[in-house]
Design a protein around this motif. Sequence first.
Motif, PDB file in Angstrom:
ATOM      1  N   PHE A   1       0.839  -1.217   0.000  1.00  0.00           N
ATOM      2  CA  PHE A   1       0.000   0.000   0.000  1.00  0.00           C
ATOM      3  C   PHE A   1       0.867   1.258   0.000  1.00  0.00           C
ATOM      4  CE2 PHE A   1      -2.123   3.341   2.486  1.00  0.00           C
ATOM      5  CZ  PHE A   1      -3.228   3.583   1.666  1.00  0.00           C
ATOM      6  N   MET A   2       1.927   1.245   0.811  1.00  0.00           N
ATOM      7  CA  MET A   2       2.819   2.395   0.879  1.00  0.00           C
ATOM      8  C   MET A   2       3.526   2.615  -0.454  1.00  0.00           C
ATOM      9  SD  MET A   2       3.906   4.714   3.019  1.00  0.00           S
ATOM     10  CE  MET A   2       5.274   5.865   3.258  1.00  0.00           C
ATOM     11  N   LEU A   3       3.969   1.526  -1.073  1.00  0.00           N
ATOM     12  CA  LEU A   3       4.634   1.644  -2.362  1.00  0.00           C
ATOM     13  C   LEU A   3       3.702   2.206  -3.417  1.00  0.00           C
ATOM     14  CD1 LEU A   3       7.140   1.096  -4.072  1.00  0.00           C
ATOM     15  CD2 LEU A   3       6.284  -1.220  -4.466  1.00  0.00           C
ATOM     16  N   SER A   4       2.450   1.743  -3.414  1.00  0.00           N
ATOM     17  CA  SER A   4       1.479   2.263  -4.379  1.00  0.00           C
ATOM     18  C   SER A   4       1.200   3.746  -4.143  1.00  0.00           C
ATOM     19  CB  SER A   4       0.180   1.464  -4.303  1.00  0.00           C
ATOM     20  OG  SER A   4      -0.427   1.604  -3.023  1.00  0.00           O
ATOM     21  N   MET A   5       1.143   4.167  -2.861  1.00  0.00           N
ATOM     22  CA  MET A   5       0.941   5.579  -2.551  1.00  0.00           C
ATOM     23  C   MET A   5       2.102   6.425  -3.067  1.00  0.00           C
ATOM     24  SD  MET A   5      -1.902   6.218  -0.770  1.00  0.00           S
ATOM     25  CE  MET A   5      -1.568   7.591   0.341  1.00  0.00           C
ATOM     26  N   ILE A   6       3.322   5.916  -2.889  1.00  0.00           N
ATOM     27  CA  ILE A   6       4.503   6.647  -3.355  1.00  0.00           C
ATOM     28  C   ILE A   6       4.494   6.780  -4.870  1.00  0.00           C
ATOM     29  CG2 ILE A   6       7.017   6.533  -3.556  1.00  0.00           C
ATOM     30  CD1 ILE A   6       7.053   5.217  -0.786  1.00  0.00           C
ATOM     31  N   MET A   7       4.178   5.684  -5.556  1.00  0.00           N
ATOM     32  CA  MET A   7       4.216   5.714  -7.013  1.00  0.00           C
ATOM     33  C   MET A   7       3.078   6.543  -7.599  1.00  0.00           C
ATOM     34  SD  MET A   7       6.938   4.063  -7.312  1.00  0.00           S
ATOM     35  CE  MET A   7       7.060   4.005  -9.093  1.00  0.00           C
ATOM     36  N   VAL A   8       1.935   6.623  -6.897  1.00  0.00           N
ATOM     37  CA  VAL A   8       0.787   7.389  -7.409  1.00  0.00           C
ATOM     38  C   VAL A   8       0.927   8.872  -7.110  1.00  0.00           C
ATOM     39  CG1 VAL A   8      -1.695   7.779  -7.151  1.00  0.00           C
ATOM     40  CG2 VAL A   8      -0.818   5.452  -7.340  1.00  0.00           C
ATOM     41  N   PHE A   9       1.275   9.208  -5.859  1.00  0.00           N
ATOM     42  CA  PHE A   9       1.286  10.608  -5.445  1.00  0.00           C
ATOM     43  C   PHE A   9       2.664  11.267  -5.541  1.00  0.00           C
ATOM     44  CE2 PHE A   9      -2.366   8.790  -3.182  1.00  0.00           C
ATOM     45  CZ  PHE A   9      -3.361   9.661  -3.618  1.00  0.00           C
ATOM     46  N   GLY A  10       3.720  10.459  -5.653  1.00  0.00           N
ATOM     47  CA  GLY A  10       5.053  11.042  -5.778  1.00  0.00           C
ATOM     48  C   GLY A  10       5.334  11.486  -7.194  1.00  0.00           C
ATOM     49  N   HIS A  11       6.202  12.443  -7.324  1.00  0.00           N
ATOM     50  CA  HIS A  11       6.614  12.952  -8.631  1.00  0.00           C
ATOM     51  C   HIS A  11       8.128  12.855  -8.703  1.00  0.00           C
ATOM     52  CE1 HIS A  11       2.586  14.542  -9.372  1.00  0.00           C
ATOM     53  NE2 HIS A  11       2.621  15.012  -8.130  1.00  0.00           N
ATOM     54  N   ALA A  12       8.606  12.005  -9.578  1.00  0.00           N
ATOM     55  CA  ALA A  12      10.054  11.839  -9.714  1.00  0.00           C
ATOM     56  C   ALA A  12      10.686  13.154 -10.099  1.00  0.00           C
ATOM     57  CB  ALA A  12      10.367  10.757 -10.755  1.00  0.00           C
ATOM     58  N   GLU A  13      11.818  13.436  -9.479  1.00  0.00           N
ATOM     59  CA  GLU A  13      12.480  14.708  -9.738  1.00  0.00           C
ATOM     60  C   GLU A  13      12.982  14.765 -11.174  1.00  0.00           C
ATOM     61  OE1 GLU A  13      15.526  14.995  -6.889  1.00  0.00           O
ATOM     62  OE2 GLU A  13      14.175  15.121  -5.169  1.00  0.00           O
ATOM     63  N   GLU A  14      12.718  15.865 -11.793  1.00  0.00           N
ATOM     64  CA  GLU A  14      13.151  16.047 -13.165  1.00  0.00           C
ATOM     65  C   GLU A  14      14.574  16.573 -13.196  1.00  0.00           C
ATOM     66  OE1 GLU A  14      10.389  18.609 -14.973  1.00  0.00           O
ATOM     67  OE2 GLU A  14       8.701  17.218 -14.853  1.00  0.00           O
ATOM     68  N   ASN A  15      15.203  16.394 -14.357  1.00  0.00           N
ATOM     69  CA  ASN A  15      16.565  16.883 -14.545  1.00  0.00           C
ATOM     70  C   ASN A  15      16.588  18.393 -14.477  1.00  0.00           C
ATOM     71  OD1 ASN A  15      19.118  17.495 -15.334  1.00  0.00           O
ATOM     72  ND2 ASN A  15      19.167  16.012 -17.034  1.00  0.00           N
ATOM     73  N   PRO A  16      17.306  19.000 -13.544  1.00  0.00           N
ATOM     74  CA  PRO A  16      17.295  20.436 -13.414  1.00  0.00           C
ATOM     75  C   PRO A  16      17.869  21.150 -14.621  1.00  0.00           C
ATOM     76  CG  PRO A  16      18.998  19.490 -12.023  1.00  0.00           C
ATOM     77  CD  PRO A  16      18.196  18.359 -12.555  1.00  0.00           C
ATOM     78  N   LYS A  17      18.666  20.458 -15.452  1.00  0.00           N
ATOM     79  CA  LYS A  17      19.235  21.123 -16.607  1.00  0.00           C
ATOM     80  C   LYS A  17      18.195  21.373 -17.687  1.00  0.00           C
ATOM     81  CE  LYS A  17      22.219  18.002 -17.565  1.00  0.00           C
ATOM     82  NZ  LYS A  17      23.319  17.301 -18.267  1.00  0.00           N
ATOM     83  N   ALA A  18      17.088  20.640 -17.641  1.00  0.00           N
ATOM     84  CA  ALA A  18      16.106  20.713 -18.708  1.00  0.00           C
ATOM     85  C   ALA A  18      15.320  22.002 -18.686  1.00  0.00           C
ATOM     86  CB  ALA A  18      15.163  19.508 -18.624  1.00  0.00           C
ATOM     87  N   ASP A  19      15.334  22.703 -17.581  1.00  0.00           N
ATOM     88  CA  ASP A  19      14.466  23.863 -17.474  1.00  0.00           C
ATOM     89  C   ASP A  19      15.167  25.002 -16.771  1.00  0.00           C
ATOM     90  OD1 ASP A  19      12.165  25.084 -18.125  1.00  0.00           O
ATOM     91  OD2 ASP A  19      10.997  24.327 -16.432  1.00  0.00           O
ATOM     92  N   LYS A  20      16.402  25.270 -17.137  1.00  0.00           N
ATOM     93  CA  LYS A  20      17.172  26.286 -16.448  1.00  0.00           C
ATOM     94  C   LYS A  20      16.593  27.680 -16.663  1.00  0.00           C
ATOM     95  CE  LYS A  20      21.677  24.017 -16.186  1.00  0.00           C
ATOM     96  NZ  LYS A  20      23.090  24.080 -16.569  1.00  0.00           N
ATOM     97  N   GLN A  21      15.936  27.888 -17.808  1.00  0.00           N
ATOM     98  CA  GLN A  21      15.427  29.211 -18.083  1.00  0.00           C
ATOM     99  C   GLN A  21      14.267  29.580 -17.170  1.00  0.00           C
ATOM    100  OE1 GLN A  21      15.319  26.636 -20.022  1.00  0.00           O
ATOM    101  NE2 GLN A  21      13.320  26.316 -20.976  1.00  0.00           N
ATOM    102  N   ASN A  22      13.631  28.593 -16.576  1.00  0.00           N
ATOM    103  CA  ASN A  22      12.505  28.859 -15.676  1.00  0.00           C
ATOM    104  C   ASN A  22      12.925  28.733 -14.218  1.00  0.00           C
ATOM    105  OD1 ASN A  22      10.709  29.223 -17.831  1.00  0.00           O
ATOM    106  ND2 ASN A  22      10.374  27.000 -17.988  1.00  0.00           N
ATOM    107  N   LEU A  23      14.225  28.912 -13.937  1.00  0.00           N
ATOM    108  CA  LEU A  23      14.733  28.726 -12.582  1.00  0.00           C
ATOM    109  C   LEU A  23      14.053  29.663 -11.598  1.00  0.00           C
ATOM    110  CD1 LEU A  23      16.737  27.372 -10.694  1.00  0.00           C
ATOM    111  CD2 LEU A  23      18.428  29.104 -11.326  1.00  0.00           C
ATOM    112  N   THR A  24      13.845  30.925 -11.991  1.00  0.00           N
ATOM    113  CA  THR A  24      13.203  31.901 -11.109  1.00  0.00           C
ATOM    114  C   THR A  24      11.788  31.474 -10.770  1.00  0.00           C
ATOM    115  OG1 THR A  24      14.521  33.655 -12.108  1.00  0.00           O
ATOM    116  CG2 THR A  24      12.596  34.319 -10.822  1.00  0.00           C
TER     117      THR A  24
END
Length: 448
Positions: free
Chosen positions: A200-223
Motif C-alpha cells: 500500500f505504501m509503495l502504491s501511494m509513493i508511485m501514485v502521489f510522488g513525482h520523480a524529480e526532473e533533470n534540473p538542466k532541462a528547465d534552467k530558463q525557468n529557474l526563477t
Amino acid sequence: MSNTIGNLFKGDKGIWMVFFFLCIVSIVEVYSASTMLTYKGGSYIAPILKHIFLLGLGLTAMVVTANINCGYFKVLTPFMLFGAILLLAVVFFIGSATNGAQRWINIGPIQFQPSEIAKGALILSTAQILSSLQTEKGADPRAFRYILWASAGIIPLIMSENLSTAALLSAVILMMMFIGRVPMKQIGKLLGTVVILGAFMLSMIMVFGHAEENPKADKQNLTELVQKENKEKKEKTIMGSVFHRFDTWKGRIEKFLDGKELTPKDVDLDDDAQESYAKVAIATSNVVGKGPGNSDQCDFISQAFSDFIYAIIIEEMGIEGAFGVAMLYIILLFRTGRIASRCESSFPAFLAMGLALLLVTQALFNMMVAVGLAPVTGQPLPLISRGGTSTITNCIYIGVILSISRSAKRKQELVVEPMPQSSDASESSPISTITNTDNASKTDNAGE
C-alpha cells in the motif's frame, strides 16, 4: 600503568579490537574522502580534526558506558522511550531540514538527530519486554502486543522523514522477537500485515510522488521554480510534511528498478552523480586498490565521506580491504552473540544482540547501496562514516555491549571432571563426577 589501562578499557577484548580497527579505517578514509569539505572550508586539516574530535568524544562516552553496570540500563528504559518520542515529535514540527529531509534539531551550534537516540530507546524497551515476559515455552503472547505499542510511538515518526532508518529498525525489532521466542504465529501475522502495508505504501509513493526532473532541462525557468517552491513552503500543512518525501522516494525507487544498461554517453553525471561516480570508483580499483589517500572519485561524490565511503574504501583498498571491513562487522556480531549466550539473565543478552544487529544491519545496507545492490538512502557506515550524533551514539551502543560483557552475571556451566582412580580400579569402568562452577566469580571477561 598496564593495570590502570586495563581497568579503564574493560570488557570483551575482541569488541575493543574491532572498534579500534574501525576507527583506524575511519580516520584514514574520511581524511581521503573529505575533498568537498576541504574545498568549502579552505582547510585540509579542519575536517579530519573535527572527525577525530568526535571520535574522541565517542570513545569517552563508550568508556563511561562500559564502566556502568548493565543492570542500570533497565532503569533508563521508560525515560529513554518517553524522551525519544518527545524529541521525534519536536523534530517533526520544528526540526531543521538538510538535503530535503527534516531530521535534525539545532541547539545553538550543536545539531543532533533524535532518530539515532530513538533507535537505542526502542531496542532497550524491546529487550526489557522480552526478558520480563519470558517463560519456559518462549515469550508470553502479551510481549508481542507491548512491543508493537512501543514501536508505534517511534517508527512512524522516524518513517515520515527517514524511511530507510524506519525499515532497518523494524527489521531489527523483528529479529529480536524471533530471538526472544515470540510465537511464530504472531510473527507470521505481523509479516503478512507488513507486506500488505508495504504494498500500500509503495502504491501511494508511485501514485502521489513525482520523480524529480533533470534540473538542466528547465534552467530558463529557474526563477519561476524558486518562486513556486517558496509558495509551497508557505502553504505546507501537517499532511504535507508527512508526504513531501514521496517525490524523493519515488525517484530512488524508479532508478533502482530501472534495469536497463546505459551506455557511457547516456549517463547523466549531474543527475546521478553519486551512483555513477561510486561505480567508477569501484571499477577503477583494479582489485588491489589505489592505496590509501589516492582516491580520484572522492572529488565528485558529494557524500563520499558519509553515505558512499564504502565505494572509496574499495577504490583505495581494493577487494581485500572491502572484505576486511565487512568482516569486522561480522566479527562484532559473532562476539556479541558469544557474550549474549553466556549471560545468565535474558535482558542483557537481548539488549546486546539488538544493538549488534542494529549496527551490522545498517553497515551491510550501506555497503549494498555503495555497490548498487540497494536503492540510495542516507544510511552512514557505522563507526566509519563522518558524522556527529551517529558517531557518538554508535560508540555508546558499543559501550553498552562492553558493559554487558563485563558486568552481566554469567551462566553456571556444567564441567565434567574425572575422579582419580585407585590402583585396583578397573580401567574399563571410568568414574566421573559433575561439579558446578560459577563463572561469575572469575576475573576474566565474559566475552573472552
